[in-house]
Design a protein around this motif. Structure first.
Motif, short mmCIF file in Angstrom:
data_model
loop_
_atom_site.label_atom_id
_atom_site.label_comp_id
_atom_site.label_asym_id
_atom_site.label_seq_id
_atom_site.Cartn_x
_atom_site.Cartn_y
_atom_site.Cartn_z
N MET A 1 -3.29 -1.75 -5.29
CA MET A 1 -3.54 -2.39 -3.98
C MET A 1 -3.19 -3.88 -4.04
SD MET A 1 -4.98 -1.77 -0.96
CE MET A 1 -6.17 -2.24 0.26
N LYS A 3 -3.93 -7.18 -2.80
CA LYS A 3 -5.04 -7.78 -2.06
C LYS A 3 -4.60 -9.02 -1.29
CE LYS A 3 -9.01 -6.87 -3.21
NZ LYS A 3 -9.96 -6.05 -2.45
N ARG A 325 -1.59 3.14 8.44
CA ARG A 325 -1.63 4.34 7.59
C ARG A 325 -0.78 4.14 6.33
NH1 ARG A 325 0.89 8.36 6.31
NH2 ARG A 325 2.73 7.97 7.58
N CYS A 327 -0.02 1.45 4.86
CA CYS A 327 -0.54 0.40 3.97
C CYS A 327 -1.76 0.86 3.16
CB CYS A 327 -0.92 -0.85 4.78
SG CYS A 327 0.53 -1.76 5.34
N GLU A 328 -2.36 1.96 3.61
CA GLU A 328 -3.61 2.43 2.99
C GLU A 328 -3.50 2.52 1.47
OE1 GLU A 328 -6.15 5.07 5.85
OE2 GLU A 328 -5.32 6.29 4.23
N ASN A 329 -4.45 1.89 0.79
CA ASN A 329 -4.49 1.85 -0.69
C ASN A 329 -3.29 1.18 -1.34
OD1 ASN A 329 -6.96 3.26 -0.67
ND2 ASN A 329 -5.85 5.21 -0.50
N LYS A 330 -2.44 0.56 -0.52
CA LYS A 330 -1.27 -0.10 -1.11
C LYS A 330 -1.28 -1.60 -0.81
CE LYS A 330 1.94 3.78 -1.11
NZ LYS A 330 1.73 4.69 0.03
N GLU A 332 -3.38 -4.61 1.39
CA GLU A 332 -4.54 -4.95 2.23
C GLU A 332 -4.05 -5.68 3.49
OE1 GLU A 332 -7.54 -7.34 0.27
OE2 GLU A 332 -8.85 -7.25 2.03
N GLU A 383 5.62 -6.89 -6.04
CA GLU A 383 4.69 -6.72 -4.92
C GLU A 383 5.40 -7.02 -3.59
OE1 GLU A 383 0.41 -7.72 -7.03
OE2 GLU A 383 1.67 -9.36 -6.38
#
Ligand SMILES: Cc1ncc(COP(=O)(O)O)c(C=O)c1O
Length: 393
Positions: A1, A3, A325, A327-330, A332, A383
């Motif tokens: 993720m 952050k 959707r 971006c979920e868990n990837k 923030e 990233e």
């Protein structure tokens, strides 16, 4: 993720080591010499005459408005215009201190209030003060806004909590109005963990801010200012002068820990904002060029763009939902700042009469179709590539 925020400080290890050394050797940790040193350093950096350090950006906003009330520059019940797209504690102090908060719409391509959107409100309502947010490092034609406010005798205050270091037409944001607020909360341009400041060139306002910051007493004023006050109120004995409260105040003081951290982090500020600008360009160009998905955001009128997040405005709610959707868990993500303030429950409760004056506004569209991801100086190439992949495709 990936952050929004990776660490509390820039150069975290080194800063923590210096902090430990400082705490071990410091005799006093409540407001003192380190806070004053930071105030001198920050005023110099910002290019203003006075800096008053406080314990958060929210306190800075509250202190500015309380000071203007104490000085009689504004009066309870009067109308203060503010950017509809902002953070809660930009609009809240207006209401908390008995003023009326009138929202101003923002431009869709700069996310900020312009002279055009401000004029619309000024032509309709008897506004005494404009409390404008420089959102996410961006601005619109703030030079024209300044001129407009001067012509119409409106006090201009900048909430610059999100735009430390941005330069527009050769001038740093935060230097266009009578005063400006800054936040040093974790994740902003520089961090003192919690912290904030007000900058102003007005000696009278800086003096009042120093009283408002600490109980309404005069202990942090210059000797000549103290003497003036003590003579005016006939406070002759030292026994009482230390406990005389001249006007309405709070306790917004910082600690020496925040003051020390402020000076340490300020040494890196140019490095921090340059890295963030580079990251922004790297990510924004490919992402914004996906014009099928995103509405254009303009920044080529800004000399130096300093932000801590990258906003995108999707062409539809459906596209925004799909991105959330992906971006979920990837990655923030979050809404753009606090969204449209007129949609927030506190605004409906405390300022219902101005809740609907903007109608189908740009602020509403940004609230419903916008989001941002973090732009911190520690983002790696890998990233950034992943972010671009998720957003640009
Ligand atoms: C525009 C704006 N004003 C005020 C604040 C409040 O600052 P703080 O969190 O330091 O209280 C923030 C916080 O993010 C902000 O974005």
């Amino acid at each position: 993720m990936i952050k929004l925020i990776k660490s509390t400080f820039y150069k975290e290890e080194k800063t923590k080591r210096e902090l430990i050394k400082f705490i071990k050797s410091a005799k006093i940790l409540s407001f003192g010499l380190e806070c004053k040193k930071f105030e001198r350093n920050f005023a110099k950096y910002q290019g203003g005459k006075h800096c008053v350090m406080v314990n958060s950006g929210s306190s800075a906003n509250l202190a500015i408005i309380q000071s203007l009330l104490n000085l009689g520059k504004i009066k309870q019940g009067e109308l203060v215009a503010f950017s509809a797209l902002t953070w809660s504690t930009n609009a809240m102090p207006i209401l908390e201190l008995g003023l009326q908060a009138v929202p101003i719409d923002v431009e869709l391509d700069t996310l900020n209030v312009s002279s055009r959107t401000l004029t619309k409100i000024l032509d309709k309502y008897p506004i005494k003060m404009a409390f404008l947010t420089n959102l996410l490092g961006f601005c619109d034609d703030i030079d024209k806004i300044k001129k407009l406010c001067l012509e119409r005798k409106i006090i201009l205050i900048e909430d610059n909590c999100e735009s430390l270091g941005t330069v527009y037409k050769g001038e740093k944001l935060g230097n266009f109005g009578l005063a400006s607020s800054f936040s040093f909360y974790v994740g902003h341009h520089m961090s003192t963990i919690e912290g904030g400041a007000v900058c102003t060139d007005s000696e009278a306002l800086a003096t009042m801010l120093r009283m408002v910051r600490a109980h309404g007493w005069d202990r942090n004023l210059s000797l000549s200012r103290q003497n003036k006050l003590r003579n005016k109120f006939k406070v002759n004995e030292t026994f009482y002068s230390r406990y005389t409260f001249y006007d309405l105040g709070y306790n917004f003081r910082s600690t020496e820990i925040a003051g020390f951290l402020g000076s340490v982090q300020l040494k890196y500020i140019d490095e921090i904002i340059k890295k963030r600008q580079k990251n922004f360009i790297k990510m924004a160009i490919p992402i914004y060029s996906n014009t099928k998905k995103f509405l254009p955001i303009k920044y080529d009128h800004i000399d130096f763009l300093s932000n801590f997040a990258v906003p995108v405005i999707c062409r539809s709610v459906k596209i925004r939902d799909e991105l959330v959707r992906r971006c979920e868990n990837k990655v923030e993500i979050r809404p753009i700042v606090g969204g449209d303030m007129t949609k927030q429950p506190f605004f409906a409760k405390h300022q219902a009469i101005f809740k609907k004056i903007l109608g189908n506004s740009n602020a509403k569209l940004i609230h419903e179709q916008g989001l941002y991801f973090g732009n911190n100086p520690e983002l790696t190439e890998t990233e950034m590539k992943l972010i671009i992949k998720i957003f640009a495709q």
